[in-house]
Design a protein around this motif. Sequence first.
Motif, PDB file in Angstrom:
ATOM      1  N   GLY A  29      -1.213 -10.257  -9.339  1.00 43.07           N
ATOM      2  CA  GLY A  29      -2.714  -9.832  -9.168  1.00 43.07           C
ATOM      3  C   GLY A  29      -2.718  -8.454  -8.346  1.00 43.07           C
ATOM      4  N   SER A  30      -3.900  -8.107  -8.042  1.00 42.28           N
ATOM      5  CA  SER A  30      -4.323  -6.857  -7.552  1.00 42.28           C
ATOM      6  C   SER A  30      -4.345  -7.243  -5.921  1.00 42.28           C
ATOM      7  CB  SER A  30      -5.629  -6.421  -8.042  1.00 42.28           C
ATOM      8  OG  SER A  30      -5.966  -4.921  -7.416  1.00 42.28           O
ATOM      9  N   SER A  31      -3.996  -6.109  -5.062  1.00 41.78           N
ATOM     10  CA  SER A  31      -4.350  -5.861  -3.812  1.00 41.78           C
ATOM     11  C   SER A  31      -5.497  -5.538  -3.344  1.00 41.78           C
ATOM     12  CB  SER A  31      -3.313  -5.509  -2.952  1.00 41.78           C
ATOM     13  OG  SER A  31      -3.398  -4.209  -3.277  1.00 41.78           O
ATOM     14  N   TYR A  84      -7.811   6.619 -11.330  1.00 43.60           N
ATOM     15  CA  TYR A  84      -7.465   5.452 -10.588  1.00 43.60           C
ATOM     16  C   TYR A  84      -6.609   5.584  -9.461  1.00 43.60           C
ATOM     17  CZ  TYR A  84      -3.409   3.755 -12.954  1.00 43.60           C
ATOM     18  OH  TYR A  84      -2.145   3.382 -13.627  1.00 43.60           O
ATOM     19  N   ALA A  85      -6.473   4.900  -8.447  1.00 42.06           N
ATOM     20  CA  ALA A  85      -5.412   4.823  -7.228  1.00 42.06           C
ATOM     21  C   ALA A  85      -3.999   4.260  -7.997  1.00 42.06           C
ATOM     22  CB  ALA A  85      -5.857   4.184  -6.135  1.00 42.06           C
ATOM     23  N   GLY A  86      -3.296   5.059  -8.723  1.00 42.09           N
ATOM     24  CA  GLY A  86      -2.071   4.847  -9.164  1.00 42.09           C
ATOM     25  C   GLY A  86      -0.947   4.138  -8.117  1.00 42.09           C
ATOM     26  N   TRP A  87      -0.138   3.567  -8.431  1.00 38.76           N
ATOM     27  CA  TRP A  87       0.877   2.860  -7.542  1.00 38.76           C
ATOM     28  C   TRP A  87       2.097   2.381  -8.296  1.00 38.76           C
ATOM     29  CZ3 TRP A  87       2.702  -2.556  -7.079  1.00 38.76           C
ATOM     30  CH2 TRP A  87       3.225  -2.523  -5.904  1.00 38.76           C
ATOM     31  N   ARG A  88       3.345   2.461  -7.904  1.00 38.36           N
ATOM     32  CA  ARG A  88       4.252   1.986  -8.525  1.00 38.36           C
ATOM     33  C   ARG A  88       5.435   1.284  -7.595  1.00 38.36           C
ATOM     34  NH1 ARG A  88       5.218   7.826  -9.244  1.00 38.36           N
ATOM     35  NH2 ARG A  88       4.412   7.432 -11.332  1.00 38.36           N
ATOM     36  N   CYS A  89       5.826   0.088  -8.009  1.00 38.18           N
ATOM     37  CA  CYS A  89       6.788  -0.531  -6.763  1.00 38.18           C
ATOM     38  C   CYS A  89       8.236  -0.210  -7.389  1.00 38.18           C
ATOM     39  CB  CYS A  89       6.590  -1.812  -7.090  1.00 38.18           C
ATOM     40  SG  CYS A  89       7.609  -3.022  -6.131  1.00 38.18           S
ATOM     41  N   GLY A 112      -3.822  -1.347   4.395  1.00 38.76           N
ATOM     42  CA  GLY A 112      -3.530  -2.566   4.042  1.00 38.76           C
ATOM     43  C   GLY A 112      -2.194  -3.385   4.596  1.00 38.76           C
ATOM     44  N   ILE A 113      -1.870  -4.294   4.061  1.00 38.58           N
ATOM     45  CA  ILE A 113      -0.507  -5.178   4.434  1.00 38.58           C
ATOM     46  C   ILE A 113       0.374  -5.385   3.230  1.00 38.58           C
ATOM     47  CG2 ILE A 113      -1.366  -6.131   6.808  1.00 38.58           C
ATOM     48  CD1 ILE A 113      -1.832  -8.631   5.327  1.00 38.58           C
ATOM     49  N   PRO A 114       1.620  -5.506   3.449  1.00 38.49           N
ATOM     50  CA  PRO A 114       2.531  -5.962   2.318  1.00 38.49           C
ATOM     51  C   PRO A 114       2.063  -7.323   1.985  1.00 38.49           C
ATOM     52  CG  PRO A 114       3.945  -5.299   4.189  1.00 38.49           C
ATOM     53  CD  PRO A 114       2.294  -5.243   4.570  1.00 38.49           C
ATOM     54  N   ALA A 115       1.736  -7.533   0.482  1.00 41.78           N
ATOM     55  CA  ALA A 115       1.042  -8.565  -0.135  1.00 41.78           C
ATOM     56  C   ALA A 115       2.005  -8.948  -1.437  1.00 41.78           C
ATOM     57  CB  ALA A 115      -0.298  -8.322  -0.263  1.00 41.78           C
ATOM     58  N   LEU A 140      -0.606  -5.658  -6.977  1.00 41.68           N
ATOM     59  CA  LEU A 140      -0.712  -4.320  -7.401  1.00 41.68           C
ATOM     60  C   LEU A 140      -1.239  -3.459  -6.192  1.00 41.68           C
ATOM     61  CD1 LEU A 140      -1.939  -4.867 -10.939  1.00 41.68           C
ATOM     62  CD2 LEU A 140       0.361  -4.404 -10.286  1.00 41.68           C
ATOM     63  N   GLY A 141      -0.712  -2.291  -5.680  1.00 43.18           N
ATOM     64  CA  GLY A 141      -1.029  -1.328  -4.874  1.00 43.18           C
ATOM     65  C   GLY A 141      -1.011  -1.886  -3.510  1.00 43.18           C
TER      66      GLY A 141
END
Length: 415
Positions: A162-164, A60-65, A171-174, A85-86
Amino acid sequence: MTLAAFLGAVAVDAALAADFAAICDTGGRLQGTDSAARGFVLLQDRMAAIGAVRDAPVPYAGWRCHEARVTDIATGRDMACAPLLGAASTPAEGLVLDTRDCGRGVAGDFDAAAGQAVLARHEYPFASWTVHRRVKLAAAQAAGAAAFLIVQPEPGVGAVSGSSGRNGGAGIPALGISAEAGALLAEGRRVRITLAGEDHAATTPTLVLDLPGGGPDRVVLSAHLDGHPLGESAIDNATGLAAALCLARAAAPVVAACPRGLTLCIFGAEEWALSGSRAWLAGLSDDARARMAVNINLDSIAGGARLTALTSGFAALGPFLRGAAAAAGLPLGVHLPLMRNSDHANFADHGIPAARLVAGFDEPGSALRYLLTGADTRVLVPMQELKAATITAAALLWAALTAPDEAMARLRGAA
């Protein structure tokens, strides 16, 4: 075994409460964190006590903040927020933007949103009238908004997560924000939004326990493990996980004598736009998918007074499941149109009759209004409510395991 005996075995399973508590103990189970890893270890151990379990990891398309902040320029105050998320990152110095309240955030609400940080209201997620967060975000992005803030309407519980749905794309910052932050920013403020995220390739476990029946077909019982860091992800979805384990334990001694077998799937990355189950299903052969008679997806099955089956557009599935519940003297609501709010949607996309069992549908005053917030903890789940929901799920599962082949074949007809 009779239906009554099967339901009786479920009703006396003392491990249901223990499993629910142990799952909550692992934390919010955000995919890619130690909390989620602990959850998968726990579920694998519980499933191994029932039968042979295998892990089929999928990408899956991983992401960390690394940082997420919404700062009111006039006061210097940081608002309570949670990155979706993401979500796309801002420049390192952040974005200074004017806020614009776009109300509910439906068609037309973002028409004058270009270049601004738009606010839209988070909606109760389980209702016939709900407009999903990702639909609102996509509309804001299409209108040229520079950032998206979704407002939790319930005061006192902090930001909503929630997920983006970006999955590494454009995308845009959310971010999700609290009701209190939303009330301030709705006035029209200047804010600095800072979001530092990192995309990376990732995999999630998919735990699979297969219990053969008398024929080649399978009933797929599913639940997702991953959640959010705000709280314990108790309703969403420790309830479904605990119930799924209970049902597998009850079925294991008797399923060999049923017309079809049971496959229990525990998915990850569900909160990442249903990525885990989508990848797992895509990786199966056409024959393996054709052998799936029905998917019963348990997701957020307690926290509301009533249970509803979301039957994904399969016209015969609702009457079948409602009849199964009625055979046990239990009520069940049915909502026919496909709702892409859990893993059942990916089964439906492959033509597999699929239903999500969910509590609180069209009950916006139920405890499910706290999903995706720090308030989603075990205190929201009375054990008698979880047991009752599990017994209803057992009635549906028993019907799917034991119905004649011709009855199951009729379920594949779409509305």
